[in-house]
Design an enzyme around this catalytic site. Structure first.
Site: not given
Length: 476
Positions: A401, A373, A287, A324, A390, A150, A112, A355, A405
């Site tokens: 974000g 992520r 971070g 950042l 941010k 095989h 297989d 990213f 995560e």
């Protein structure tokens, strides 16, 4: 987990890190996906011969009887092989665990394609070899090579099925035997899902033993203990136990270390433990910091720099999405530790994946980031969360974000270490982890619980926080 299983994981982990671990998979490895073993494969063939497959021990001879009876026409045998192994089946958890690990060599007697599929699903370049023409050709930038000694289900006429095939194997397929000999001598192969009734394997192992009896590499084998069947007499059960004991002595003579399991599910537990231990060497640093909270930008970046450097000096593999205000410090810390130690800066030391900032394709940017992520978190065993804010429309807000995560870390069994002292989203996540510990959802030792408390202590300096993180990483 049994002590013997823990010792096996220790041995396999050592070989995995050295790049010397390979896999030899038998029919039992594919049964969990719904494929048949040799006995079930040949059951219709036995019926055609008016024989009972359950009474037969030499199944290669059974295939030969059918081949001979039909004037050396193997059309029915080929049809049976294709019918049995062409149905759609998904790789098992065991397949997927091994595919995620850095294992470059696979041997199998199976027809297989589950091993190949699991490796491709893990985004690896697979070099499959099932005939002599494949051996001298190396696929460009391959991650793993799969030797199907095989044959392959799509080429049934060339598959090893009958006694004739086995008897001619050492002549017609000698390069395959030489390649396996080389791996048995230089690598540790984990034999899994194998009954060791294959005549070709017996031939190869015996010759390796004779040639390298005093200085051969030991391999590993997982076997299920003999269980007493329903309605089976004690006498018959004792007989089968004695037979297994003699069989295992032969495996030791061939240079294999035997580890027992009571149930096949325990094999999955062993492989999970191996993967978990390997992933613990990889630390994801999550971070982003527009505003470093109670600290200056210089203090925050120095903290991340020293943390990444210390982790790298402890031979941890660092993963980063280059957030950042944090990503540059992570990279600089790992590079300095690597250069000072005289190591090569490669994927074993640092994996940085900035990213994408534009999504011109069919997927929206947020979908790309989520997939990104998820892929990074699947490679880590520990995730450290620092800062986490941010700037949105002129306002500093917690990082969504980082929240995603964190959730992915929990989903993938990654051990989360939010550093509450750094504030923002990391502080929120630290509070959640403390609550999970107190509620019993996250079970840790008292020592780890105390270290988590320290990570959110506003009275501690960043140097003290860094030391607590290093202790936590070492403990888990």
């Amino acid at each position: 987990m049994e002590q013997a299983h823990i010792k096996l994981v220790d041995r396999l982990y050592k070989e995995l890190l050295s790049g010397s671990l390979g896999i030899f998979a038998g029919a039992g490895f594919s049964q969990g996906a719904g494929y048949v073993n040799w006995k079930e494969l040949l059951r219709p063939i036995a019926v055609d011969l008016d024989l009972d497959v359950d009474e037969e021990t030499d199944l290669v001879a059974l295939a030969q009887y059918h081949f001979t009876k039909h004037g050396e026409n193997r059309n029915r045998l080929n049809h049976q092989l294709v019918e049995a192994f062409s149905k759609d089946a998904e790789p098992t958890e065991n397949h997927r665990i091994l595919a995620r690990l850095p294992i470059a060599t696979y041997w199998t007697t199976n027809y297989d394609r589950l091993i190949e599929k699991s490796l491709k699903d893990a985004h690896k370049v697979v070099d499959v070899k099932y005939c002599l023409d494949h051996l001298p050709i190396t696929k460009y930038r391959r991650d793993a090579v799969v030797f199907k000694m095989h044959g392959d289900v799509e080429h049934p006429n060339d598959a090893v099925l009958t006694r004739d095939d086995c008897e001619r194997y050492h002549l017609e397929m000698a390069p395959f035997i030489d390649a396996l000999k080389g791996d048995l001598i230089s690598k540790t192969l984990l034999f899994i899902g194998f009954s060791f009734t294959d005549p070709n394997l017996d031939y190869i192992l015996s010759r390796v033993r004779v040639l390298y009896e005093k200085n051969r590499k030991q391999s590993e084998c997982i076997l299920r203990r003999v269980h007493r069947g329903n309605g089976e007499s004690q006498e018959r059960f004792e007989y089968r136990k004695r037979k297994q004991e003699f069989f295992e002595r032969e495996l030791v003579r061939y240079g294999l270390i035997v580890t027992h399991v009571n149930e096949y599910e325990e094999i999955t537990d062993i492989l999970r433990a191996l993967e978990s231990r390997y992933r613990r060497q990889s630390v994801f640093i999550s971070g982003a910091a527009y505003d470093y909270g109670p600290f200056t930008a210089q203090e925050g970046e120095l903290f991340v720099f020293e943390l990444a450097k210390d982790l790298s000096r402890r031979d941890k593999r660092i993963l980063s999405g280059f957030g950042l205000g944090v990503g540059s410090a992570v990279v600089a810390g790992v590079i300095e530790a690597t250069v000072k130690a005289g190591h090569a800066l490669n994927d074993d030391r640092l994996v940085v994946r900035p990213f994408p900032q534009a999504g011109p394709g069919e997927m929206a940017l947020d979908e790309l980031w989520s997939a990104y992520r998820a892929d990074m978190l699947k490679r880590a065993g520990t995730a450290i969360f620092v800062f986490g804010d941010k700037l949105i429309d002129g306002e500093v807000v917690p990082s969504s974000g980082m929240r995603e995560e964190f959730n992915l870390a929990l989903k993938n069994g990654v051990f989360p270490i939010p550093v509450g002292r750094t504030g923002a989203m990391a502080k929120e996540l630290w509070n959640e982890v403390i609550k999970r510990i107190d509620d019993g959802k996250m079970k840790v030792s008292p020592e780890i619980r105390e270290l988590f408390e320290q990570l959110g202590d506003d009275a501690r300096t960043l140097d003290e926080i860094r030391i607590s993180i290093l202790k936590l990483v070492a403990l888990i």
